[in-house]
Write a protein that holds these residues in place. Structure first.
Motif, PDB file in Angstrom:
ATOM      1  N   PRO A  61       0.812  -1.222   0.000  1.00 30.78           N
ATOM      2  CA  PRO A  61       0.000   0.000   0.000  1.00 30.78           C
ATOM      3  C   PRO A  61       0.844   1.271   0.000  1.00 30.78           C
ATOM      4  O   PRO A  61       0.473   2.277  -0.622  1.00 30.78           O
ATOM      5  CB  PRO A  61      -0.818  -0.102   1.290  1.00 30.78           C
ATOM      6  CG  PRO A  61      -0.816  -1.525   1.640  1.00 30.78           C
ATOM      7  CD  PRO A  61       0.477  -2.083   1.132  1.00 30.78           C
ATOM      8  N   ALA A  62       1.999   1.234   0.674  1.00 34.96           N
ATOM      9  CA  ALA A  62       2.870   2.413   0.678  1.00 34.96           C
ATOM     10  C   ALA A  62       3.396   2.702  -0.726  1.00 34.96           C
ATOM     11  O   ALA A  62       3.433   3.861  -1.163  1.00 34.96           O
ATOM     12  CB  ALA A  62       4.025   2.199   1.647  1.00 34.96           C
ATOM     13  N   VAL A  63       3.810   1.667  -1.430  1.00 39.28           N
ATOM     14  CA  VAL A  63       4.282   1.840  -2.810  1.00 39.28           C
ATOM     15  C   VAL A  63       3.143   2.331  -3.690  1.00 39.28           C
ATOM     16  O   VAL A  63       3.336   3.181  -4.564  1.00 39.28           O
ATOM     17  CB  VAL A  63       4.876   0.515  -3.341  1.00 39.28           C
ATOM     18  CG1 VAL A  63       5.108   0.575  -4.841  1.00 39.28           C
ATOM     19  CG2 VAL A  63       6.161   0.201  -2.615  1.00 39.28           C
ATOM     20  N   THR A  64       1.952   1.812  -3.473  1.00 42.60           N
ATOM     21  CA  THR A  64       0.787   2.233  -4.260  1.00 42.60           C
ATOM     22  C   THR A  64       0.506   3.711  -4.057  1.00 42.60           C
ATOM     23  O   THR A  64       0.239   4.436  -5.022  1.00 42.60           O
ATOM     24  CB  THR A  64      -0.448   1.405  -3.850  1.00 42.60           C
ATOM     25  OG1 THR A  64      -0.154   0.018  -4.014  1.00 42.60           O
ATOM     26  CG2 THR A  64      -1.637   1.762  -4.690  1.00 42.60           C
ATOM     27  N   VAL A  65       0.583   4.176  -2.828  1.00 39.79           N
ATOM     28  CA  VAL A  65       0.309   5.594  -2.557  1.00 39.79           C
ATOM     29  C   VAL A  65       1.406   6.479  -3.135  1.00 39.79           C
ATOM     30  O   VAL A  65       1.130   7.533  -3.732  1.00 39.79           O
ATOM     31  CB  VAL A  65       0.163   5.827  -1.033  1.00 39.79           C
ATOM     32  CG1 VAL A  65       0.153   7.304  -0.696  1.00 39.79           C
ATOM     33  CG2 VAL A  65      -1.100   5.160  -0.532  1.00 39.79           C
ATOM     34  N   MET A  66       2.669   6.059  -3.009  1.00 38.16           N
ATOM     35  CA  MET A  66       3.776   6.895  -3.481  1.00 38.16           C
ATOM     36  C   MET A  66       3.802   7.008  -5.007  1.00 38.16           C
ATOM     37  O   MET A  66       4.096   8.065  -5.550  1.00 38.16           O
ATOM     38  CB  MET A  66       5.112   6.335  -2.982  1.00 38.16           C
ATOM     39  CG  MET A  66       5.315   6.544  -1.506  1.00 38.16           C
ATOM     40  SD  MET A  66       6.948   6.072  -0.858  1.00 38.16           S
ATOM     41  CE  MET A  66       7.589   4.886  -1.951  1.00 38.16           C
ATOM     42  N   PHE A  67       3.520   5.906  -5.703  1.00 38.18           N
ATOM     43  CA  PHE A  67       3.648   5.892  -7.154  1.00 38.18           C
ATOM     44  C   PHE A  67       2.310   5.779  -7.876  1.00 38.18           C
ATOM     45  O   PHE A  67       2.258   5.290  -9.011  1.00 38.18           O
ATOM     46  CB  PHE A  67       4.556   4.734  -7.576  1.00 38.18           C
ATOM     47  CG  PHE A  67       5.951   4.846  -7.043  1.00 38.18           C
ATOM     48  CD1 PHE A  67       6.791   5.865  -7.477  1.00 38.18           C
ATOM     49  CD2 PHE A  67       6.417   3.946  -6.108  1.00 38.18           C
ATOM     50  CE1 PHE A  67       8.074   5.970  -6.985  1.00 38.18           C
ATOM     51  CE2 PHE A  67       7.705   4.037  -5.614  1.00 38.18           C
ATOM     52  CZ  PHE A  67       8.544   5.060  -6.049  1.00 38.18           C
ATOM     53  N   ALA A  74      -3.216  -0.750 -12.063  1.00 36.23           N
ATOM     54  CA  ALA A  74      -2.090  -1.275 -11.298  1.00 36.23           C
ATOM     55  C   ALA A  74      -2.235  -0.949  -9.816  1.00 36.23           C
ATOM     56  O   ALA A  74      -1.903  -1.784  -8.958  1.00 36.23           O
ATOM     57  CB  ALA A  74      -0.785  -0.712 -11.835  1.00 36.23           C
ATOM     58  N   SER A  75      -2.745   0.229  -9.500  1.00 34.35           N
ATOM     59  CA  SER A  75      -2.938   0.597  -8.095  1.00 34.35           C
ATOM     60  C   SER A  75      -3.974  -0.309  -7.432  1.00 34.35           C
ATOM     61  O   SER A  75      -3.771  -0.774  -6.310  1.00 34.35           O
ATOM     62  CB  SER A  75      -3.387   2.053  -7.983  1.00 34.35           C
ATOM     63  OG  SER A  75      -2.371   2.899  -8.461  1.00 34.35           O
ATOM     64  N   VAL A  76      -5.060  -0.554  -8.133  1.00 32.74           N
ATOM     65  CA  VAL A  76      -6.096  -1.442  -7.595  1.00 32.74           C
ATOM     66  C   VAL A  76      -5.533  -2.858  -7.421  1.00 32.74           C
ATOM     67  O   VAL A  76      -5.787  -3.521  -6.413  1.00 32.74           O
ATOM     68  CB  VAL A  76      -7.342  -1.437  -8.501  1.00 32.74           C
ATOM     69  CG1 VAL A  76      -8.314  -2.542  -8.114  1.00 32.74           C
ATOM     70  CG2 VAL A  76      -8.030  -0.080  -8.434  1.00 32.74           C
ATOM     71  N   ALA A  77      -4.745  -3.316  -8.384  1.00 34.74           N
ATOM     72  CA  ALA A  77      -4.153  -4.652  -8.297  1.00 34.74           C
ATOM     73  C   ALA A  77      -3.216  -4.756  -7.088  1.00 34.74           C
ATOM     74  O   ALA A  77      -3.237  -5.768  -6.373  1.00 34.74           O
ATOM     75  CB  ALA A  77      -3.399  -4.980  -9.580  1.00 34.74           C
ATOM     76  N   LEU A  78      -2.412  -3.723  -6.843  1.00 40.27           N
ATOM     77  CA  LEU A  78      -1.513  -3.744  -5.680  1.00 40.27           C
ATOM     78  C   LEU A  78      -2.274  -3.744  -4.362  1.00 40.27           C
ATOM     79  O   LEU A  78      -1.890  -4.442  -3.411  1.00 40.27           O
ATOM     80  CB  LEU A  78      -0.551  -2.564  -5.737  1.00 40.27           C
ATOM     81  CG  LEU A  78       0.580  -2.682  -6.760  1.00 40.27           C
ATOM     82  CD1 LEU A  78       1.356  -1.376  -6.828  1.00 40.27           C
ATOM     83  CD2 LEU A  78       1.494  -3.824  -6.406  1.00 40.27           C
ATOM     84  N   VAL A  79      -3.349  -2.990  -4.288  1.00 36.65           N
ATOM     85  CA  VAL A  79      -4.160  -2.969  -3.071  1.00 36.65           C
ATOM     86  C   VAL A  79      -4.816  -4.330  -2.850  1.00 36.65           C
ATOM     87  O   VAL A  79      -4.854  -4.841  -1.734  1.00 36.65           O
ATOM     88  CB  VAL A  79      -5.207  -1.841  -3.136  1.00 36.65           C
ATOM     89  CG1 VAL A  79      -6.221  -1.972  -2.018  1.00 36.65           C
ATOM     90  CG2 VAL A  79      -4.527  -0.481  -3.066  1.00 36.65           C
TER      91      VAL A  79
END
Length: 99
Positions: free
Chosen positions: A34-40, A48-53
C-alpha cells in the motif's frame, strides 16, 4: 549460532510450526505494497494501483488464515490431550492415582 534458531519444542518428536516465520515474512510485504501504491499512484495508473491494493489485502488475509489455523490446531491438540488423559485415567486400576 543462528539468529533464527527455533526454540526447542516441549515434546521431543513434536513437529515445529512454521506459521510464525511465514507470517513474519508476509507482514513487511503486506505493509509495503500500500505504501508503494500511494507513493507511485500517478505513475502506475488506476488498474495497477487497484491490483496492488488487492494483492496487499490477499496477503493480510493469508496471514490471518495462518494464525487462525494455528490457533485452531492448538485448541484441537489441547482437547485431544485432555481426552487422552481421561482415557488413561479410566484404564488405570487406581483411577486418578497418578495425579
Amino acid at each position: 549460532m543462528s539468529i533464527l534458531k527455533l526454540a526447542p519444542s516441549s515434546e521431543e518428536g513434536a513437529p515445529r510450526s512454521t506459521t510464525a516465520p511465514t507470517t513474519a515474512a508476509l507482514l513487511p510485504l503486506a505493509v509495503m505494497l500500500p505504501a508503494v501504491t500511494v507513493m507511485f499512484h500517478d505513475r502506475f495508473g488506476v488498474a495497477a494501483s487497484v491490483a496492488l491494493v488487492v494483492v496487499s489485502l490477499v496477503l493480510v488475509a493469508a496471514g490471518g488464515a495462518l494464525v487462525a489455523r494455528t490457533a485452531a490446531r492448538a485448541d484441537a491438540d489441547a482437547i485431544r490431550a485432555r481426552r487422552d488423559a481421561d482415557v488413561l485415567d479410566a484404564l488405570e486400576p487406581l483411577a486418578g492415582a497418578r495425579r
